[in-house]
Scaffold this active site. Sequence first.
Site: not given
Length: 215
Positions: A131, A41, A57, A72, A174, A91, A158
Site C-alpha cells: 500500500k 497447526k 511463529e 460496517k 495502527h 472479515d 480472512e
Amino acid sequence: MSMELLMNSDNPEKVLQTMQPFIESMMHYECALMEIETKLKVLNTEFASQYNRNPFESIRCRLKKPLSIVEKMKRKGLEISIENIEENLTDIAGVRVICSFPEDIYTVSELLTKQDDIRVVCVKDYIRNPKPNGYRSLHLIVEIPIFLSNEKKYMKVEVQFRTIAMDFWASLDHKLKYKKDNLKHPEIIAKELKKCADTITAMDYKMQEIRSLLE
C-alpha cells in the site's frame, strides 16, 4: 445483540429469539476459525518434522464485534440480516499468521489453499504490491466447510500472513494513525513511517538471505 438490550427489554424472551440467529451465525464463524487454526497447526507440525523448523511463529484468531458488524453494514448501505452479513462481509472471522520470513508466507499460504476443501475467494498481495503507506501483508479470503449436526456449511474467513517485522510495523502504525489526524504536517509523519516500512522489509529479506546461507 447485547446484554443491555436484553435486560432493558419488556419482553426478554422475544429479544432472545431475535438474537438467536445471530448467536448461531457467530458460532459458525467461530467453528470456521477452529478449522483454519487446526489446519495451520497441522502444517506447522509436519513442516517442523520434515525440515526441523517452524514456518510460522504464532496464530491469532478473532471475531468481529457485533457493533463493528452493524456499523460496517450501515456504511455499505445494506439491510442488516444474517444472510446479508454472511454474503457481504468477508472479515467477520479473522486469522493472523506471523511468519519468520517472507518466503515462509508464500509456502504456508500455498499449502493451505491447495487443500481440496478450501475455496479461495480473493487474494490481495500487499507484500509484492505494498500500500502507498508502506503496509505489507498477504490477505486471503477463503471459504472453509464446517460440519454441523444437520448440515455442511461453508464460512468465509480472512487469513492474513505477515512477518514479525511487518506485524510490528502495522501494529505501531495502527496506534499512531489516530494521532496523525491532529498534526499540522501529517505528511511528514507518513513519509517517515513509509521509510520505516521499507527499512523493515529490507531487513526481512536480508535475514532470509542469511538463513539460506546457514542452510
